[in-house]
Design a protein around this motif. Structure first.
Motif, PDB file in Angstrom:
ATOM      1  N   LYS A 215      14.838  26.700  21.774  1.00 18.00           N
ATOM      2  CA  LYS A 215      13.566  26.820  22.495  1.00 18.00           C
ATOM      3  C   LYS A 215      12.720  27.961  21.931  1.00 18.00           C
ATOM      4  O   LYS A 215      11.495  27.848  21.837  1.00 18.00           O
ATOM      5  N   ARG A 218      11.196  26.729  18.711  1.00 21.87           N
ATOM      6  CA  ARG A 218      10.095  25.791  18.976  1.00 21.87           C
ATOM      7  C   ARG A 218       8.842  26.558  19.388  1.00 21.87           C
ATOM      8  O   ARG A 218       7.742  26.261  18.919  1.00 21.87           O
ATOM      9  N   LYS A 336       1.247  20.740  24.022  1.00 19.73           N
ATOM     10  CA  LYS A 336       2.455  21.366  23.480  1.00 19.73           C
ATOM     11  C   LYS A 336       3.552  21.543  24.526  1.00 19.73           C
ATOM     12  O   LYS A 336       4.719  21.694  24.166  1.00 19.73           O
ATOM     13  N   THR A 339       7.062  17.267  27.281  1.00 22.50           N
ATOM     14  CA  THR A 339       8.238  16.765  26.554  1.00 22.50           C
ATOM     15  C   THR A 339       8.679  15.381  27.022  1.00 22.50           C
ATOM     16  O   THR A 339       9.454  14.722  26.334  1.00 22.50           O
ATOM     17  N   HIS A 340       8.213  14.935  28.188  1.00 18.85           N
ATOM     18  CA  HIS A 340       8.599  13.634  28.732  1.00 18.85           C
ATOM     19  C   HIS A 340       7.389  12.974  29.379  1.00 18.85           C
ATOM     20  O   HIS A 340       6.538  13.662  29.948  1.00 18.85           O
ATOM     21  N   GLY A 359      13.856  20.598  29.153  1.00 19.27           N
ATOM     22  CA  GLY A 359      12.617  20.375  28.424  1.00 19.27           C
ATOM     23  C   GLY A 359      11.431  21.008  29.112  1.00 19.27           C
ATOM     24  O   GLY A 359      11.566  21.903  29.953  1.00 19.27           O
ATOM     25  N   GLY A 360      10.233  20.520  28.777  1.00 19.54           N
ATOM     26  CA  GLY A 360       9.004  21.063  29.332  1.00 19.54           C
ATOM     27  C   GLY A 360       8.443  20.196  30.430  1.00 19.54           C
ATOM     28  O   GLY A 360       9.176  19.643  31.259  1.00 19.54           O
ATOM     29  N   LYS A 362       6.974  17.204  32.573  1.00 20.90           N
ATOM     30  CA  LYS A 362       7.152  15.769  32.708  1.00 20.90           C
ATOM     31  C   LYS A 362       5.824  15.183  33.189  1.00 20.90           C
ATOM     32  O   LYS A 362       5.337  15.547  34.262  1.00 20.90           O
ATOM     33  N   GLU A 374      11.611  10.505  26.533  1.00 17.55           N
ATOM     34  CA  GLU A 374      11.685  11.833  25.935  1.00 17.55           C
ATOM     35  C   GLU A 374      11.013  11.764  24.567  1.00 17.55           C
ATOM     36  O   GLU A 374      11.457  11.038  23.670  1.00 17.55           O
ATOM     37  N   ALA A 376      10.812  13.583  21.970  1.00 18.54           N
ATOM     38  CA  ALA A 376      11.563  13.936  20.762  1.00 18.54           C
ATOM     39  C   ALA A 376      12.504  12.826  20.309  1.00 18.54           C
ATOM     40  O   ALA A 376      12.980  12.835  19.169  1.00 18.54           O
ATOM     41  N   LEU A 394       3.534  15.625  19.121  1.00 21.92           N
ATOM     42  CA  LEU A 394       2.968  16.025  20.408  1.00 21.92           C
ATOM     43  C   LEU A 394       2.254  14.867  21.082  1.00 21.92           C
ATOM     44  O   LEU A 394       1.796  13.924  20.439  1.00 21.92           O
TER      45      LEU A 394
END
Length: 412
Positions: A215, A218, A336, A339-340, A359-360, A362, A374, A376, A394
């Motif tokens: 993290k 990233r 940025k 993440t979902h 993650g970040g 949702k 997800e 990624a 992104l």
């Protein structure tokens, strides 16, 4: 008009269901919701149910719509507000109404306004308190992220430092000072990094800690700066004393002018106070779940070194408007932190399992039905994967348009 939404009936009792919206009054507004981003506050709400201070007492018979980081389009405007708002206008809502008479706010308390719904009725008090704000960005997800950014703006504005040779204070973080974000790689921490390096008042040095190297890496990749010295520190498996030494060394033992604690852990909050230099300000940014949360503060430093503490809970209408302007102009790329993405059908399970999912942010599209994705892990050979690849993995306005066009409606 019918709406489909995620309503809370009690502790961990979240249900997606269809219900009838009442006809709007002359002082109300009817609107669609296109996007809503999740907050850990919604997880706390789901866990506490009627014990939460912002929920009505009888959720079982009077369920509330949840979700408070949302954006959409106005469908119909009552007579009272027709001179200020127009049909077809995109909007965001600042849910923190800051009323003295009640703690009730959108996304926690009301039966007909919340972000996890296809359509809502916006009550008069939202407009009266200037909490309905036009949004002119490129995508609805940007509008959803105005609310979390408003929380960051509020926190930065709440910092205060002495004006030299007086006991008066200048508000905001110290210009060209040392800024520390403890536990700063979650979605709110990332927004804080982005704001710190792009706001008008910038620190000289920004130090970010976490216990997860992936993290940290990233965050370092996502937020480079030519103006602010950026230092990312892994404190995993370090004692408090080891952390203190490492973090002081990072700023040549000067200490920190501003420290934000983005985690509610007593020893870490105590450490935060010990890292302050003279006139330093500690901000307890993370909202504790435990109402008896306490930490030790050195009052020798408070008296002789003028250290002090600040804290904010959410933003206000002014912060939301500022966030909307910053995001719409492209000064910050809030994608940025996403993440979902998911449809309304997956919102209950995702809300209840945010800590485990990790993650970040949702991002929910309430009018759509699809399982959580997800970013990624999206196959780069798929149509969505190719869109993500064009934008460095992104989320983007192009990706949002693809979802809205290609995913089935929640009512199908």
């Amino acid at each position: 008009m019918k709406s489909t939404g995620l309503r809370i009936y009690g502790k961990e009792d979240l249900r997606v269901e269809e219900f009838e919206l009442p006809k709007i009054k002359d002082d109300e507004i009817l609107a669609t919701v296109v996007s809503d981003t999740m907050c850990m506050s919604s997880w706390k709400l789901a866990k506490e149910g009627e014990d939460h201070k912002k929920t009505p007492n009888d959720l079982k018979h009077n369920p509330a719509l949840i979700g408070h980081e949302f954006a959409g389009t106005i469908l119909k405007v009552g007579k009272k507000w027709q001179a200020k708002f127009t049909v077809g206008e995109d909007y965001v809502v600042q849910p923190n109404l800051a009323r003295d008479d009640t703690p009730f706010v959108p996304g926690y308390s009301y039966p007909y306004i919340g972000g996890d719904a296809t359509a809502i009725v916006i009550p008069n008090e939202v407009m009266e308190l200037n909490c309905l704000i036009p949004f002119h960005g490129q995508a609805y997800y940007e509008g959803s992220l105005c609310e979390p950014l408003s929380c960051v703006i509020a926190a930065f504005d709440a910092q205060f430092h002495l004006i030299p040779h007086t006991y008066n204070h200048k508000m905001g973080i110290k210009k060209d000072g040392n800024l520390l974000l403890l536990g700063g790689t979650g979605p709110m921490g990332l927004l804080a990094i982005d704001y710190a390096i792009h706001a008008d008042v910038k620190p000289k040095t920004l130090v970010v800690t976490d216990i997860n190297q992936e993290k940290l890496d990233r965050a370092k990749k996502l937020y480079p700066s030519d103006e602010v010295k950026m230092i990312f520190v892994n404190v995993n498996n370090l004692s408090i004393e080891e952390q203190k030494k490492l973090l002081l060394n990072a700023v040549d033992n000067e200490g920190y002018d501003d420290v934000f604690s983005l985690i509610s852990v007593s020893p870490i909050v105590t450490l935060a106070g010990e890292l302050l230099r003279a006139d330093g300000c500690l901000n307890q940014f993370a909202g504790p779940v435990n109402k008896d949360f306490k930490a030790t503060l050195n009052f020798y430093d408070v008296h002789y070194n003028f250290t002090h503490v600040a804290g904010t809970s959410g933003g206000n209408a002014e912060n939301e408007a500022k966030a909307a302007e910053i995001i719409a102009t492209g000064k910050l790329n809030v994608a940025k932190v996403i993440t979902h993405v998911l449809g309304l059908n997956a919102a209950a399970e995702t809300t209840l399992n945010q800590p485990e999912i990790g993650g970040g942010k949702k991002l929910t599209y309430p009018t759509k039905k699809f399982d959580r994705i997800e970013l990624a892990k999206v196959d780069p050979q798929t149509e969505l994967g190719k869109i993500l690849a064009k934008h460095d993995g992104l989320w983007s306005p192009e990706a949002e348009k693809w979802i809205l066009k290609n995913k089935p409606d929640i009512t199908e």
